[in-house]
Design a protein around this motif. Structure first.
Motif, PDB file in Angstrom:
ATOM      1  N   ARG A 132       0.925  -1.327  -0.088  1.00 26.38           N
ATOM      2  CA  ARG A 132      -0.014  -0.093  -0.115  1.00 26.38           C
ATOM      3  C   ARG A 132       0.711   1.324   0.050  1.00 26.38           C
ATOM      4  N   LEU A 133       2.045   1.053   0.635  1.00 21.42           N
ATOM      5  CA  LEU A 133       2.850   2.310   0.802  1.00 21.42           C
ATOM      6  C   LEU A 133       4.012   2.475  -0.158  1.00 21.42           C
ATOM      7  N   GLU A 134       3.898   1.281  -1.397  1.00 15.11           N
ATOM      8  CA  GLU A 134       4.832   1.282  -2.466  1.00 15.11           C
ATOM      9  C   GLU A 134       6.282   1.275  -1.932  1.00 15.11           C
ATOM     10  N   LEU A 135       6.340   0.261  -0.989  1.00 14.49           N
ATOM     11  CA  LEU A 135       7.933   0.035  -0.367  1.00 14.49           C
ATOM     12  C   LEU A 135       8.040  -1.427  -0.072  1.00 14.49           C
ATOM     13  N   LEU A 136       7.323  -2.220  -0.901  1.00 18.35           N
ATOM     14  CA  LEU A 136       7.529  -3.654  -1.033  1.00 18.35           C
ATOM     15  C   LEU A 136       8.895  -3.962  -1.401  1.00 18.35           C
ATOM     16  N   ASP A 137       9.339  -3.174  -2.532  1.00 16.62           N
ATOM     17  CA  ASP A 137      10.715  -3.683  -3.072  1.00 16.62           C
ATOM     18  C   ASP A 137      11.812  -3.459  -2.098  1.00 16.62           C
ATOM     19  N   ARG A 138      11.395  -2.500  -1.231  1.00 16.34           N
ATOM     20  CA  ARG A 138      12.504  -2.072  -0.126  1.00 16.34           C
ATOM     21  C   ARG A 138      12.569  -3.098   0.945  1.00 16.34           C
ATOM     22  N   ILE A 139      11.826  -4.132   1.086  1.00 14.80           N
ATOM     23  CA  ILE A 139      11.625  -4.787   2.185  1.00 14.80           C
ATOM     24  C   ILE A 139      12.964  -5.297   2.981  1.00 14.80           C
ATOM     25  N   ASN A 140      13.830  -5.944   1.946  1.00 13.91           N
ATOM     26  CA  ASN A 140      15.274  -6.329   2.554  1.00 13.91           C
ATOM     27  C   ASN A 140      16.452  -5.377   2.572  1.00 13.91           C
ATOM     28  N   ASP A 141      15.756  -4.035   2.403  1.00 12.64           N
ATOM     29  CA  ASP A 141      16.856  -3.093   2.584  1.00 12.64           C
ATOM     30  C   ASP A 141      17.196  -2.808   4.098  1.00 12.64           C
ATOM     31  N   PRO A 142      18.377  -2.373   4.283  1.00 11.78           N
ATOM     32  CA  PRO A 142      18.326  -1.672   5.803  1.00 11.78           C
ATOM     33  C   PRO A 142      17.984  -0.432   5.743  1.00 11.78           C
ATOM     34  N   VAL A 143      17.058   0.019   6.895  1.00  8.01           N
ATOM     35  CA  VAL A 143      16.389   1.098   7.140  1.00  8.01           C
ATOM     36  C   VAL A 143      17.323   2.494   7.026  1.00  8.01           C
ATOM     37  N   ARG A 144      18.396   2.171   7.332  1.00  3.48           N
ATOM     38  CA  ARG A 144      19.458   3.178   7.207  1.00  3.48           C
ATOM     39  C   ARG A 144      19.530   3.707   5.919  1.00  3.48           C
ATOM     40  N   SER A 145      19.126   2.956   4.795  1.00  7.68           N
ATOM     41  CA  SER A 145      19.690   3.373   3.380  1.00  7.68           C
ATOM     42  C   SER A 145      18.387   4.201   2.895  1.00  7.68           C
ATOM     43  N   LEU A 146      17.101   4.136   3.631  1.00  5.18           N
ATOM     44  CA  LEU A 146      15.935   4.769   3.184  1.00  5.18           C
ATOM     45  C   LEU A 146      16.089   6.048   3.157  1.00  5.18           C
ATOM     46  N   SER A 147      15.199   6.990   2.459  1.00  2.00           N
ATOM     47  CA  SER A 147      15.036   8.424   2.632  1.00  2.00           C
ATOM     48  C   SER A 147      14.311   8.847   3.847  1.00  2.00           C
ATOM     49  N   GLY A 148      14.168  10.096   4.326  1.00  2.00           N
ATOM     50  CA  GLY A 148      13.562  10.480   5.547  1.00  2.00           C
ATOM     51  C   GLY A 148      11.981  10.045   5.100  1.00  2.00           C
ATOM     52  N   GLY A 149      11.212  10.301   3.976  1.00  2.97           N
ATOM     53  CA  GLY A 149       9.921  10.099   4.048  1.00  2.97           C
ATOM     54  C   GLY A 149       9.570   8.547   3.950  1.00  2.97           C
ATOM     55  N   ASN A 150      10.457   7.743   3.174  1.00  3.23           N
ATOM     56  CA  ASN A 150      10.297   6.422   3.397  1.00  3.23           C
ATOM     57  C   ASN A 150      10.408   5.831   4.733  1.00  3.23           C
TER      58      ASN A 150
END
Lengths: 260, 269
Positions: A132-150
């Protein structure tokens, strides 16, 4: 649960704050706050910095207790039935609370387990929320690598995993660019109507309250107004929420009581 | 609280702590270097100076290096216990603690899960040190490896509870360094970790001797020492149990938003 253990809860009110006060030493942070939120309602808690918004959230989440008054979440008084009350709320704190070294999925899984959600059910919910939040492709990424919004989106997904009746968001748009802010507000606004979740959104940014069903104005620990955005404009005899907010918070407290 | 929910939460918190430990690769190394320096530098240098006469639980003369192993196991547990509380302070500063404290579980249980997770790490580090001792041919009874396990668990829990109780009163990471100096070093030096207590008595240091006798860390060390030789030290056992109860209760009280330090906490905003 024995009925006597439950506090009286009428209609579909899922959050009831009654005469809540909190002081830090001699300084009164909150004074006789009364607020009620129904299921599916989006209430914006609007107040300048230091108004007492974070203090109220700390009381609502059971981190601290009020000096007086009661907070009832889904018919459970947080002072007497903290565990049951906490099961009914989802929180996005002002300060980020994700483990930056864990992946998006691991952060959500940790939360699921803390809420006792079965493994398979947890996986389904995580997939669903991230999709729903269009983040499924980032499921295995470390949170550290995400933008502030994500990161904020992940916190929102986490707050919704256990299907709470009450969603508390404390200045959740801090650090986001205007587009990301608006997108987040719009998303949660739709969400609370589609899922029948009561949302209390604390902010000091006037443009974020446009989508709200009601605006509660908090200033110097006192609730100055609790009405619809249109009524707020009408009662303060102003042209917009921004002007109404400034008029309320820049007038001395006695005059404001007369105004609203 | 349902049992299944409780087990899931325990698994979640423990695996997070263990993952964090695995990620911080230098942590195991530094946890082993500290006691290794005491064993292979201090103990070797002082072997001839600090002679140990026959005393319980030993049935013969022993090398000084053998004597200080239980004390060094104790220091591993003590450091890790304090590190767990350091993690609590860090989590509180970073906001992660809020996630735990707002989950629908009783506070005492959340603290217990933190304590258990810390204990698992402490005991694993203690055994890693024992392997190091074996590699360097420090003669310890083999059966002691197994017999010492309950003592190591109990000691790790008690010292972890001390850390938890301390974390209530430490508001910022900067304050923690001072607390380490005022807690860890006095506990370690005024104990039976490096020398038997009769040495303090012989030296006429009556106050130090008295303090060491009442130091909970002394009893953790003695509990481990006796269990290594398949003996039960009742005084140390009960002291450790009582201290575990007291310090854990203090931590639970401190984190209770209606009664403890948390009641006074928070800040305007």
């Amino acid at each position: 649960m024995n009925q006597t253990n439950k506090s009286d809860n009428s209609g579909d009110t899922v959050l009831q704050i009654t005469s809540v006060s909190k002081s830090y030493g001699k300084r009164k942070a909150l004074e006789e706050i009364n607020l009620q939120i129904n299921a599916g309602e989006f209430v914006a808690l609007l107040g300048p910095n230091g108004a007492g918004k974070t203090t109220l959230f700390q009381l609502l989440t059971g981190l601290f207790v009020a000096d007086q008054g009661s907070i009832v979440i889904e018919s459970y008084d947080i002072r007497r039935f903290a565990v049951k009350a906490l099961a009914g709320i989802g929180v996005v704190f002002q300060q980020p609370t994700l483990d930056l070294d864990l992946s998006v999925g691991a952060n959500l899984k940790l939360h699921s387990r803390l809420h006792g959600i079965e493994s398979k059910e947890s996986e389904n919910r995580i997939q669903h929320e991230l999709e729903r939040l269009e983040l499924l492709d980032r499921i295995n990424d470390p949170v550290r690598s995400l933008s502030g919004g994500n990161k904020r989106k992940v916190e929102l997904a986490r707050a919704l995993l256990h299907r709470p009746q009450v969603l508390l968001m404390d200045e959740a748009s801090i650090g986001l660019d205007p587009a990301a802010r608006q997108s987040l507000v719009k998303y949660v606004s739709q969400l609370c109507h589609s899922r029948n979740v009561a949302l209390l959104w604390a902010t000091h940014l006037v443009d974020e309250v446009e989508h709200a069903d009601r605006v509660a104005v908090l200033h110097q620990g006192q609730l100055l107004a609790d009405t619809t955005p249109d009524q707020l404009i009408l009662k303060t005899n102003t042209q917009g929420i921004s002007e109404a907010f400034l008029k309320l918070t820049q007038t001395d407290l006695k005059n404001k009581e007369a105004m609203i | 609280m349902k049992l299944k929910h409780a087990v899931m939460a325990l698994q979640a918190i423990s695996s997070r702590e263990i993952n964090k430990f695995v990620r911080q690769r230098g942590r195991l190394f530094s946890a082993l270097v500290r006691p290794a320096l005491w064993l292979f530098v201090f103990a070797v240098g002082f072997q001839n100076v600090l002679g140990i006469s026959i005393m319980a639980p030993y049935e013969t003369y022993i090398e000084y290096q053998v004597y200080i192993v239980p004390g060094l196991l104790g220091i591993i547990l003590l450091f890790n216990g304090m590190q767990s509380s350091l993690a609590m302070v860090y989590d509180r500063e970073m906001g992660l603690m809020r996630l735990l404290l707002t989950s629908p579980l009783p506070r005492w249980y959340l603290l217990l899960t933190k304590l258990i997770a810390g204990t698992v790490l402490s005991v694993l580090q203690a055994y890693a040190f024992l392997i190091l001792c074996a590699l360097f041919q420090i003669e310890l009874p083999l059966i002691g490896w197994l017999k010492a396990l309950p003592a190591l668990i109990l000691g790790a829990m008690m010292l972890g509870a001390v850390g938890l109780a301390l974390s209530v009163y430490i508001k910022q990471l900067e304050n923690f360094a001072g607390t380490m100096n005022f807690v860890i070093f006095p506990m370690f030096f005024i104990s039976s970790a490096l020398y038997p207590l009769w040495k303090l008595e012989d030296a006429g240091a009556e106050i130090l001797h008295l303090l060491a006798q009442y130091n909970p860390f002394t009893h953790v060390v003695e509990l481990i020492r006796f269990s290594f030789y398949n003996q039960f030290n009742a005084t140390s056992f009960y002291t450790v149990i009582i201290c575990l109860f007291i310090f854990f209760s203090l931590a639970v009280w401190g984190y209770d938003p209606q009664r403890g330090m948390a009641r006074k906490g928070g800040k305007p905003g």
